[in-house]
Design a protein around this motif. Structure first.
Motif, short mmCIF file in Angstrom:
data_model
loop_
_atom_site.label_atom_id
_atom_site.label_comp_id
_atom_site.label_asym_id
_atom_site.label_seq_id
_atom_site.Cartn_x
_atom_site.Cartn_y
_atom_site.Cartn_z
N MET A 1 33.56 21.86 -8.36
CA MET A 1 34.44 20.81 -8.84
C MET A 1 35.67 21.45 -9.48
SD MET A 1 33.47 17.66 -11.41
CE MET A 1 32.59 16.71 -10.16
N ILE A 2 36.84 21.01 -9.06
CA ILE A 2 38.09 21.57 -9.56
C ILE A 2 38.96 20.45 -10.14
CG2 ILE A 2 40.27 22.65 -8.88
CD1 ILE A 2 38.10 24.67 -8.97
N ILE A 3 39.53 20.72 -11.31
CA ILE A 3 40.39 19.74 -11.96
C ILE A 3 41.76 20.37 -12.24
CG2 ILE A 3 39.76 20.31 -14.36
CD1 ILE A 3 39.62 17.23 -14.85
N SER A 4 42.80 19.57 -12.12
CA SER A 4 44.14 20.04 -12.46
C SER A 4 44.75 19.06 -13.47
CB SER A 4 45.04 20.11 -11.22
OG SER A 4 46.38 20.38 -11.59
N TYR A 5 45.08 19.59 -14.64
CA TYR A 5 45.68 18.74 -15.66
C TYR A 5 47.18 18.57 -15.43
CZ TYR A 5 41.22 19.07 -17.99
OH TYR A 5 39.87 18.97 -18.27
N LYS A 6 47.76 19.49 -14.69
CA LYS A 6 49.18 19.37 -14.38
C LYS A 6 49.41 18.24 -13.37
CE LYS A 6 53.19 21.87 -12.58
NZ LYS A 6 53.73 23.19 -12.13
N TYR A 7 48.58 18.22 -12.32
CA TYR A 7 48.76 17.21 -11.27
C TYR A 7 47.77 16.06 -11.37
CZ TYR A 7 51.80 20.73 -9.23
OH TYR A 7 52.81 21.63 -9.02
N LYS A 8 46.88 16.14 -12.34
CA LYS A 8 45.94 15.06 -12.64
C LYS A 8 45.09 14.68 -11.42
CE LYS A 8 48.88 13.20 -16.30
NZ LYS A 8 48.16 13.97 -17.34
N PHE A 9 44.42 15.69 -10.85
CA PHE A 9 43.49 15.42 -9.76
C PHE A 9 42.14 16.07 -10.03
CE2 PHE A 9 45.64 19.28 -7.86
CZ PHE A 9 44.53 20.12 -7.83
N LEU A 10 41.13 15.54 -9.36
CA LEU A 10 39.78 16.09 -9.41
C LEU A 10 39.28 16.23 -7.97
CD1 LEU A 10 37.22 16.77 -11.25
CD2 LEU A 10 36.45 14.46 -10.63
N PHE A 11 38.88 17.44 -7.62
CA PHE A 11 38.31 17.69 -6.30
C PHE A 11 36.81 17.86 -6.42
CE2 PHE A 11 36.83 21.01 -3.26
CZ PHE A 11 36.81 20.21 -2.13
N ILE A 12 36.05 17.06 -5.68
CA ILE A 12 34.60 17.16 -5.65
C ILE A 12 34.20 17.90 -4.38
CG2 ILE A 12 32.42 15.90 -5.65
CD1 ILE A 12 33.88 13.58 -6.99
N GLY A 13 33.68 19.10 -4.55
CA GLY A 13 33.33 19.93 -3.40
C GLY A 13 31.91 19.71 -2.93
N LEU A 14 31.74 19.09 -1.78
CA LEU A 14 30.41 18.89 -1.21
C LEU A 14 30.01 20.12 -0.39
CD1 LEU A 14 30.72 15.17 -0.04
CD2 LEU A 14 29.75 16.05 -2.17
N PRO A 15 28.72 20.45 -0.35
CA PRO A 15 28.27 21.64 0.38
C PRO A 15 28.64 21.61 1.86
CG PRO A 15 26.54 20.83 -1.07
CD PRO A 15 27.62 19.79 -1.08
N PHE A 16 28.99 22.77 2.38
CA PHE A 16 29.32 22.96 3.80
C PHE A 16 30.49 22.08 4.26
CE2 PHE A 16 24.72 23.72 3.26
CZ PHE A 16 24.70 25.08 3.57
N SER A 17 31.42 21.85 3.36
CA SER A 17 32.56 20.98 3.69
C SER A 17 33.88 21.57 3.19
CB SER A 17 32.34 19.58 3.11
OG SER A 17 31.18 18.98 3.63
N ALA A 18 34.07 22.86 3.45
CA ALA A 18 35.32 23.57 3.12
C ALA A 18 35.59 23.63 1.62
CB ALA A 18 36.50 22.93 3.84
N SER A 19 34.56 23.50 0.80
CA SER A 19 34.79 23.49 -0.64
C SER A 19 35.31 24.84 -1.15
CB SER A 19 33.51 23.10 -1.39
OG SER A 19 32.45 23.98 -1.08
N SER A 20 34.88 25.94 -0.54
CA SER A 20 35.34 27.26 -0.99
C SER A 20 36.83 27.44 -0.72
CB SER A 20 34.54 28.37 -0.30
OG SER A 20 33.20 28.37 -0.72
N ALA A 21 37.25 27.09 0.48
CA ALA A 21 38.66 27.25 0.84
C ALA A 21 39.55 26.37 -0.02
CB ALA A 21 38.86 26.90 2.32
N ILE A 22 39.15 25.13 -0.22
CA ILE A 22 39.96 24.20 -1.02
C ILE A 22 39.96 24.62 -2.48
CG2 ILE A 22 40.14 21.81 -1.82
CD1 ILE A 22 39.14 20.92 0.91
N THR A 23 38.80 25.02 -2.99
CA THR A 23 38.71 25.48 -4.38
C THR A 23 39.67 26.63 -4.64
OG1 THR A 23 36.42 24.78 -4.74
CG2 THR A 23 37.18 26.67 -6.01
#
Length: 258
Positions: A1-23
């Motif tokens: 799970m990645i959060i950005s306070y600058k851009y105010k988004f939350l990314f929920i990384g599900l297994p085997f769904s490109a979570s490493s690349a996006i993170t």
């Protein structure tokens, strides 16, 4: 799970769904910070999030489960990064490799099992995953098969004007592009029973070469009932608070952020 306070988004990384690349990319380019565990889910976030954080733009990735099953098989077959034989990663030691996964790993290697043999052995009920308790909480859903475009759309929706392309990370070794090489005729009926309800729920089409695509009523019923049970089970499950392993993308970001 990645959060950005600058851009105010939350990314929920599900297994085997490109979570490493996006993170990795969100951390590198958009001031993304680790929040809870790599694969923490929205209900976990909601328990500890501030009022402001709960208003952040939320997005995640949905992937075809037929692809996920193949990816899991190929990762176990290759013992990717040595994960399946590393005791430090076993769930009883605070890691993420479960006894069930090791049972499957051992079956593949002891029997030199093909994907078809593996699938028949371990897939006997309708498939479901954490998407069921995640996607309805999202403001935008990236479709894995359209990840290049959808990733940039998600970032634009969160207020980033000119998002960069998503680099490829953590590619599965040995995986063939054509699913028909895995889902041969002898397991198509079983695959329809296993994946049919999920594919229909999330508007995925069936492989073009399949001649029969009517989902069994029993599969629909079990998917519905099982879904209710799984949602409660997943939400009540106690998750490890241990950091991801050193040397992994998320683990290194966690240590860097502290």
């Amino acid at each position: 799970m990645i959060i950005s306070y600058k851009y105010k988004f939350l990314f929920i990384g599900l297994p085997f769904s490109a979570s490493s690349a996006i993170t990795k990319e969100l951390h590198k380019e958009y001031e993304g910070r680790p929040y809870l565990r790599k694969h923490s889910l929205y209900h976990e976030f909601k328990r500890v999030a501030t009022k402001e954080e709960k208003n952040f733009f939320v997005f995640s990735v949905l992937r075809n489960p037929m692809e996920i099953a193949v990816t899991m098989y190929e990762k176990m077959k290759a013992n990717a990064k040595g994960n399946f034989t590393n005791p430090n990663l076993f769930t009883e030691n605070g890691g993420h490799i479960s006894k069930k996964q090791r049972e499957r790993f051992n079956f593949i290697h002891e029997k030199n099992a093909s994907f078809q043999e593996y699938f028949i052995k371990f897939y006997n009920k309708p498939f479901d995953n954490f998407a069921s308790i995640t996607l309805d909480k999202c403001d935008y859903i990236i479709r894995y098969e359209n990840i290049t475009e959808d990733y940039k759309i998600a970032l634009k929706k969160s207020g980033i004007k000119n998002p960069k392309d998503l680099p490829v990370e953590n590619k599965t070794d040995g995986k063939k592009k054509d699913l028909s090489e895995y889902y041969t005729k002898d397991i198509q009926s079983l695959a329809l029973f296993v994946f049919g309800p999920f594919l229909k729920k999330y508007d995925y089409g069936f492989p073009e070469h399949w001649t029969h695509t009517e989902i069994p009523l029993s599969a629909r019923f079990l998917f519905y009932i099982g879904g209710i049970i799984r949602k409660w089970k997943w939400k009540l499950k106690k998750n490890s608070i241990r950091k991801s392993i050193k040397g992994s993308i998320y683990g290194d970001i966690q240590r860097k952020s502290n």
